[in-house]
Design an enzyme around this catalytic site. Structure first.
Site, PDB file in Angstrom:
ATOM      1  N   SER A  93      51.497  55.226  52.363  1.00 31.42           N
ATOM      2  CA  SER A  93      50.578  56.021  51.555  1.00 31.42           C
ATOM      3  C   SER A  93      50.512  55.571  50.104  1.00 31.42           C
ATOM      4  O   SER A  93      49.454  55.621  49.493  1.00 31.42           O
ATOM      5  CB  SER A  93      50.956  57.508  51.616  1.00 31.42           C
ATOM      6  OG  SER A  93      52.275  57.697  51.115  1.00 31.42           O
ATOM      7  N   THR A 195      48.101  60.123  48.802  1.00 28.89           N
ATOM      8  CA  THR A 195      48.400  60.394  47.400  1.00 28.89           C
ATOM      9  C   THR A 195      49.640  61.259  47.268  1.00 28.89           C
ATOM     10  O   THR A 195      49.788  62.245  47.995  1.00 28.89           O
ATOM     11  CB  THR A 195      47.220  61.130  46.735  1.00 28.89           C
ATOM     12  OG1 THR A 195      46.045  60.335  46.871  1.00 28.89           O
ATOM     13  CG2 THR A 195      47.494  61.383  45.263  1.00 28.89           C
ATOM     14  N   THR A 213      48.973  56.446  44.243  1.00 28.51           N
ATOM     15  CA  THR A 213      48.263  56.320  45.515  1.00 28.51           C
ATOM     16  C   THR A 213      47.901  54.868  45.831  1.00 28.51           C
ATOM     17  O   THR A 213      47.783  54.034  44.926  1.00 28.51           O
ATOM     18  CB  THR A 213      46.965  57.153  45.482  1.00 28.51           C
ATOM     19  OG1 THR A 213      46.314  57.085  46.744  1.00 28.51           O
ATOM     20  CG2 THR A 213      46.026  56.652  44.401  1.00 28.51           C
ATOM     21  N   ARG A 223      37.199  50.135  44.983  1.00 26.49           N
ATOM     22  CA  ARG A 223      37.073  51.591  44.936  1.00 26.49           C
ATOM     23  C   ARG A 223      38.245  52.218  44.199  1.00 26.49           C
ATOM     24  O   ARG A 223      39.400  51.861  44.390  1.00 26.49           O
ATOM     25  CB  ARG A 223      36.997  52.149  46.358  1.00 26.49           C
ATOM     26  CG  ARG A 223      36.847  53.677  46.420  1.00 26.49           C
ATOM     27  CD  ARG A 223      38.168  54.384  46.630  1.00 26.49           C
ATOM     28  NE  ARG A 223      38.001  55.826  46.854  1.00 26.49           N
ATOM     29  CZ  ARG A 223      39.016  56.684  46.923  1.00 26.49           C
ATOM     30  NH1 ARG A 223      40.246  56.254  46.785  1.00 26.49           N
ATOM     31  NH2 ARG A 223      38.777  57.972  47.126  1.00 26.49           N
ATOM     32  N   THR A 246      45.078  65.948  45.959  1.00 21.51           N
ATOM     33  CA  THR A 246      45.156  64.952  47.014  1.00 21.51           C
ATOM     34  C   THR A 246      43.950  65.137  47.925  1.00 21.51           C
ATOM     35  O   THR A 246      43.319  66.187  47.913  1.00 21.51           O
ATOM     36  CB  THR A 246      46.473  65.078  47.813  1.00 21.51           C
ATOM     37  OG1 THR A 246      46.584  63.989  48.740  1.00 21.51           O
ATOM     38  CG2 THR A 246      46.535  66.388  48.582  1.00 21.51           C
ATOM     39  N   GLY A 247      43.639  64.124  48.702  1.00 24.26           N
ATOM     40  CA  GLY A 247      42.502  64.229  49.601  1.00 24.26           C
ATOM     41  C   GLY A 247      41.387  63.284  49.213  1.00 24.26           C
ATOM     42  O   GLY A 247      41.627  62.227  48.609  1.00 24.26           O
TER      43      GLY A 247
END
Length: 335
Positions: A93, A195, A213, A223, A246-247
């Site tokens: 992650s 993240t 992240t 990106r 997060t997300g």
């Protein structure tokens, strides 16, 4: 007069504080000022120091707590706690072993904020395992707040960070499997579990935060999401509190979610209420919220914490008074 200054000027030890409460309670004719009331012990668990992070990251919050328990600063706790996950190759992650972009490159974003509102960030950083530490160097050793790409890597190398290949065999195999179809559709709580956001308050009541992240798996090259962007992925105001996200970063960026949460707490909302309203802002603007996840955590100056997400499956880890506990917060979509 601020409470801390009042305590320092009075030179009261813990015993002296208890004595104040005892004496005042025995004299009905004594008028107790608000500052004196603040010195009277109250029942209940002390919530400071405290550290809270997104996802099940007990090792990371455990390390941050070690720093806090030994009298270290919230900023040091954040950096050292985030470094644990950055070095965890199995997590896929953040940092080492992070899932790559669609070209097979592991690119990292991170930011950090201190009690004074200072901020440092790196975006699209490659070949350096600890972007949180590079972000702190940007904050403390340069006149800038964000360094990107090759420039960020060059700065990190000049600061003594050793370059290494961050693409592990496990992440490489996952990327090669993805290339068979090359379909991109974020999977709730899987690809979005990318993240680690962390907030901490030290024994002095000072707040710091960090976010690190590898970004969405198989993203377009270049990106950058919300995680390294002040006010979106992270925001700290030492007078009020802090928040991190997060997300799906694109949706957090559009609502400047972490800044929103801190401002809502400034207006008097609890961390839980503020997180819930920030998710509500996203829901109200998006008809396809079933397709992505966003989760927030927050802490206020008192050490109270809150967390809320769009969907079930989001977890947080909190360490307070040495109790390191993961839990599933409330969420919006209960269908």
């Amino acid at each position: 007069m601020k409470r801390r200054k009042f305590i320092q000027n009075a030179s009261l030890s813990g015993l002296g504080v208890a004595a104040v409460g005892s004496i005042l309670s025995c004299k009905d004719d004594v008028k107790i000022s608000e500052e004196e009331k603040a010195l009277i012990p109250v029942e209940g668990k002390n919530t400071i120091p405290v550290v809270i992070a997104t996802w099940n990251v007990a090792n990371a919050t455990g390390k941050a707590w070690e720093v806090l328990a030994s009298g270290g600063s919230s900023l040091d706790a954040i950096e050292q706690g985030c470094m644990i996950e950055e070095a965890n190759a199995e997590g896929q992650s953040v940092g080492l072993g992070g899932l790559p972009d669609r070209d097979g490159n592991v690119t990292l974003d991170a930011c950090i904020m201190d009690k004074n509102g200072n901020y440092g960030a790196v975006v699209y950083l490659q070949n350096i395992k600890h972007p949180i530490s590079v972000a702190r160097k940007v904050m403390e050793d340069t006149p800038h707040v964000i360094l990107a790409g090759k420039g960020a890597e060059q700065f990190a190398r000049s600061a003594g960070f050793k370059p290494e290949n961050l693409l592990t065999e496990a992440s490489k195999k996952a990327w090669e499997e993805w290339k068979k179809t090359s379909q991109y559709k974020p999977i709730i709580n899987i690809e979005n579990h990318d993240t680690i956001g962390m907030l901490a308050i030290d024994k002095n009541g000072d707040i710091a935060g960090g976010c690190t992240t590898s970004g969405l798996a198989y993203k377009l090259a270049g990106r950058v999401g919300d995680s390294p962007i002040i006010g979106s992925g992270l925001f700290i105001d030492n007078e009020v509190g802090g928040a991190t996200a997060t997300g799906l970063g694109e949706e957090v960026l559009k609502t400047v979610g972490s800044f929103l949460i801190v401002e809502l707490m400034r207006q008097g909302k609890s961390p839980q209420e503020a997180c819930k309203e920030a998710i509500g802002r996203i829901i109200s603007k998006k008809t396809n919220f079933e397709d992505f996840q966003v989760g927030y955590i927050a802490v206020n100056k008192k050490g109270e914490t809150g967390a809320y997400s769009i969907h079930e499956g989001f977890y947080t880890t909190t360490n307070n008074d040495g109790e390191n506990k993961s839990s599933a917060p409330d969420f919006y979509n209960k269908n």
